[in-house]
Design an enzyme around this catalytic site. Sequence first.
Site, PDB file in Angstrom:
ATOM      1  N   GLY A   1       0.431   5.273  -0.197  1.00  0.00           N
ATOM      2  CA  GLY A   1      -0.959   5.440   0.186  1.00  0.00           C
ATOM      3  C   GLY A   1      -1.877   6.039  -0.856  1.00  0.00           C
TER       4      GLY A   1
ATOM      5  N   LYS B   1      -3.167   4.735  -3.586  1.00  0.00           N
ATOM      6  CA  LYS B   1      -4.249   3.826  -3.950  1.00  0.00           C
ATOM      7  C   LYS B   1      -5.165   3.559  -2.750  1.00  0.00           C
ATOM      8  CE  LYS B   1      -1.473   1.781  -7.629  1.00  0.00           C
ATOM      9  NZ  LYS B   1      -0.334   2.725  -7.506  1.00  0.00           N
TER      10      LYS B   1
ATOM     11  N   CYS C   1       4.110  -0.937 -12.266  1.00  0.00           N
ATOM     12  CA  CYS C   1       4.567   0.263 -12.974  1.00  0.00           C
ATOM     13  C   CYS C   1       5.711  -0.130 -13.912  1.00  0.00           C
ATOM     14  CB  CYS C   1       4.984   1.365 -12.005  1.00  0.00           C
ATOM     15  SG  CYS C   1       6.305   0.909 -10.868  1.00  0.00           S
TER      16      CYS C   1
ATOM     17  N   GLU D   1       1.761  -2.724   4.430  1.00  0.00           N
ATOM     18  CA  GLU D   1       3.070  -2.419   3.855  1.00  0.00           C
ATOM     19  C   GLU D   1       4.124  -3.193   4.627  1.00  0.00           C
ATOM     20  OE1 GLU D   1       6.203  -1.524   1.920  1.00  0.00           O
ATOM     21  OE2 GLU D   1       4.250  -0.826   1.169  1.00  0.00           O
TER      22      GLU D   1
ATOM     23  N   ALA E   1       0.766  -1.240   0.000  1.00  0.00           N
ATOM     24  CA  ALA E   1       0.000   0.000   0.000  1.00  0.00           C
ATOM     25  C   ALA E   1       0.801   1.296   0.000  1.00  0.00           C
ATOM     26  CB  ALA E   1      -0.962  -0.001   1.194  1.00  0.00           C
ATOM     27  N   ALA E   2       2.017   1.312   0.552  1.00  0.00           N
ATOM     28  CA  ALA E   2       2.742   2.581   0.674  1.00  0.00           C
ATOM     29  C   ALA E   2       3.065   3.159  -0.708  1.00  0.00           C
ATOM     30  CB  ALA E   2       4.014   2.377   1.481  1.00  0.00           C
TER      31      ALA E   2
END
Length: 455
Positions: free
Chosen positions: A107, A109, A225, A127, A104-105
């Site tokens: 944050g 999303k 990504c 995370e 998650a980090a």
Amino acid sequence: MLNLPVEFKEKYQRLLGDSQAKAFFDALNKENKKAFRINTLKPNQVSYDLSKKVPEISNAYYGEVNGQDPEWVSGTVYSQDPSAMFPAFIANVKQGDHVLDLCAAPGGKSTALAEKLNGSGVLVANEISSGRAKALRENIERWGIKNAVITNESPANLFPHFTQYFDEILVDAPCSGEGMFRKNPEAIKYWSQDYVLTCQERQKEILTEAVKMLKPNGQLIYSTCTFSPEEDEEIVSWLVETYNMKIVPIELASDKISHGKNEWGSVSGLDHTLRFWPQDGLGEGQFAAILQMPDGKIAKVKKRKIKKGDRSTRRLTKNDQKLVEKVLDKFNLNFDWTAAVVRNDHVFLPAIDKDLKGLKIVNNGLELGIMKKNRFEPSHQLAEVLGELPQEDVIDLENQDNYLSYLHGETVRVDSKKLKGFVLVSFKGLIFSFGKAANGTLKNFYPKGLRILKK
């Protein structure tokens, strides 16, 4: 000019062909695009130019955000690459759902997923890095989210607590980072085809644990990504073949968004996934897919023994309630605090009632504040949540000098002598902190970890 590895250029020359590869390499040498999202949980009061919209996303705009702007400090905007906004945007999250953001980090999303929940259901934001988990907590608190559990765990440790628990799981997987080359040229130094394959294996390990936590018919949003088919179409193919998952079509109309390629994987339907190329002009490189679990139990999995923790939680005593009420009674609330509990003097409303003993919990729900000797001190997170509603007990700092002094941690002089005790602090009408007012001065309660250095 980016110094792209020869092996990288040869690979994409082969995959894309001459003309498309040239457009791709040319785009990598152009300036990256910056954008921000406006927080739909809070009043949309911003001073930025809103004339350049990010396609498809109604609350997203091209532009740059300064970390000292009141819009950022108050959690009214989030600076985020425009392409990176789409994995959370396409997630079919409904109010009341159980949602996991597994990697998650920092944050971006998680904040978008929480907006879709709109204070209902639960978001688990995990995370594995403790340092990045701290930044995750800061951003979730700033956004005014009160129904999130922030964990600092490996996927393998989460699974025993959340077997087939989540309606949606977003895995923005660690990857080779090809899509960030023009934004962060340092990433080029780490690239090799061997690194791509290492990332692919790591992604499979993470997803193996993730699917165990997904409900039957639940949906997995997988994103990276990177442009690498090994980490994109091939991973989606592996999920379909290993877990009998179904690729869910994503309907988006923008011509700035491309699709996955069937020939780059081993299953059909890969053209229903999304690809974001820099030459398309939307943002940086990104891949995103939605996969749905089949109905029924996926497989029998051996549950690991859950470690027992030693932290005790208790209900508020009558005296505790009086101290909390004395502070909160004058504010406009959008929650019922009377079910709050206390752990190590911290008063909070848990977002989840499951037994989480044995997990590293960074924060569970809304921390109201801390019990001190014969008094209650409200938390910074509470101030950001209260900023979602109109408030009366607010002192606006009125000018830039006072605002920056407050961000530095200083006590400031204020004109208001009518307000006393704990008040909310704002600048340009945007609430961002608590302060304590007395005799024309405002004592500073802005957290030390967020304060900025004075120039």
